[in-house]
Design a protein around this motif. Structure first.
Motif, PDB file in Angstrom:
ATOM      1  N   ASP A  38      60.829   6.956  99.745  1.00 45.30           N
ATOM      2  CA  ASP A  38      59.728   7.254  98.721  1.00 45.30           C
ATOM      3  C   ASP A  38      58.631   7.224  99.423  1.00 45.30           C
ATOM      4  N   MET A  39      58.479   6.172 100.223  1.00 46.44           N
ATOM      5  CA  MET A  39      56.997   6.070 100.686  1.00 46.44           C
ATOM      6  C   MET A  39      56.719   7.240 101.830  1.00 46.44           C
ATOM      7  N   ASP A  40      57.746   7.682 102.588  1.00 52.89           N
ATOM      8  CA  ASP A  40      57.760   8.721 103.355  1.00 52.89           C
ATOM      9  C   ASP A  40      57.433   9.941 102.511  1.00 52.89           C
ATOM     10  N   LEU A  60      63.859   0.895  88.491  1.00 51.66           N
ATOM     11  CA  LEU A  60      64.318   1.082  87.003  1.00 51.66           C
ATOM     12  C   LEU A  60      65.831   1.190  87.166  1.00 51.66           C
ATOM     13  N   LEU A  61      66.784   0.218  86.258  1.00 51.49           N
ATOM     14  CA  LEU A  61      67.893  -0.058  86.406  1.00 51.49           C
ATOM     15  C   LEU A  61      68.426  -0.036  85.038  1.00 51.49           C
ATOM     16  N   SER A  62      69.763   0.007  85.090  1.00 50.61           N
ATOM     17  CA  SER A  62      70.477  -0.178  83.913  1.00 50.61           C
ATOM     18  C   SER A  62      70.519  -1.577  83.252  1.00 50.61           C
ATOM     19  N   ALA A  63      70.713  -1.836  82.185  1.00 51.66           N
ATOM     20  CA  ALA A  63      70.680  -3.458  81.794  1.00 51.66           C
ATOM     21  C   ALA A  63      71.804  -4.150  82.603  1.00 51.66           C
ATOM     22  N   ILE A 116      63.262   4.568  91.302  1.00 55.54           N
ATOM     23  CA  ILE A 116      61.894   4.050  91.756  1.00 55.54           C
ATOM     24  C   ILE A 116      60.660   4.801  91.467  1.00 55.54           C
ATOM     25  N   ASP A 117      59.665   4.063  90.683  1.00 52.82           N
ATOM     26  CA  ASP A 117      58.399   4.821  90.249  1.00 52.82           C
ATOM     27  C   ASP A 117      57.478   4.153  91.397  1.00 52.82           C
ATOM     28  N   ALA A 118      57.310   5.181  92.327  1.00 52.97           N
ATOM     29  CA  ALA A 118      56.493   4.709  93.340  1.00 52.97           C
ATOM     30  C   ALA A 118      54.982   5.166  93.164  1.00 52.97           C
ATOM     31  N   ARG A 119      54.114   4.244  93.090  1.00 55.71           N
ATOM     32  CA  ARG A 119      52.390   4.684  92.726  1.00 55.71           C
ATOM     33  C   ARG A 119      51.439   4.206  93.718  1.00 55.71           C
TER      34      ARG A 119
END
Length: 219
Positions: A38-40, A60-63, A116-119
């Motif tokens: 995701d960084m790339d 972000l994962l399941s419980a 993954i929420d990458a910001r």
């Protein structure tokens, strides 16, 4: 390499507790691989011509998967941050703020899947990213305010070494970088073995304060 180092550091754990916990579901190395990819994918050029990449990651994962990480979520988050920093150094990327990672529950995720929420997230006051890696392995994130280093407990970074003065040095945020300033200490400061009174810090610089060695990381 960033991901290789991440993988190596997990090998021993995988042989132990991880091998029992992760017979199914999300495995830590899968998260590391996705994060660096995701960084790339999200890298871009800033107005100064630097290649910048996301520095804030929410996994972000399941419980069920999140619960399986509960006992070592903080350790895994630190490893993910280290993998991101190392990958950025390998690829020549810059960050606009401190590297952060967090694992959270997302009801939309099924067991064994994750997102993954990458910001891009600036540091406090719009400052760039910087940290001091201590001999204990702890990381002190540098902020906009002045960081004092010395033997006194009220210093932001306290070093229990008799060769360290009570208030030995300070690290100042200056522009998009950080500067080490000696405060007239008895034994002085060094950067990469050279004695200095004031020095702009570069990624990977080794700072000597008394008998203690710190590493400055710009990412």
């Amino acid at each position: 390499m960033g991901l290789k180092g991440f993988e190596r550091r997990l090998e021993h754990a995988v042989e132990g507790v991880f091998s029992r916990v992760f017979r199914s579901g999300v495995r830590p190395i899968e998260i590391g691989r996705r994060l660096t990819r995701d960084m790339d994918d999200a890298r871009t050029l800033d107005v100064r011509g630097r290649t910048i990449t996301p520095n804030s990651f929410t996994v972000l994962l399941s419980a069920e998967d999140h619960a399986s990480f509960a006992d070592f979520a903080d350790s895994l988050a630190r490893e993910l941050c280290d993998a991101a920093r190392e990958h950025a150094r390998d690829e020549g990327y810059a960050f606009i703020g401190p590297v952060e990672a967090e694992l959270v529950v997302d009801d939309a995720q099924r067991t064994g899947t994750f997102t993954i929420d990458a910001r891009f997230r600036e540091g406090v006051g719009g400052s760039g990213a910087g940290s001091l890696l201590l001999p204990t392995g702890e990381r002190f994130v540098l902020r906009e305010q002045v960081t004092s280093v010395g033997r006194l407990p009220e210093c932001e970074v306290t070093l229990l070494d008799p060769n360290v003065s009570r208030r030995h040095a300070e690290v100042h945020q200056r522009g998009n970088g950080f500067v080490l300033v000696d405060l007239g200490s008895t034994n002085g400061c060094t950067v990469n073995g050279v004695r200095v009174t004031e020095r702009e810090l570069r990624d990977g610089d080794e700072i000597g304060i008394g008998n203690v060695r710190l590493t400055f990381q710009a990412s």
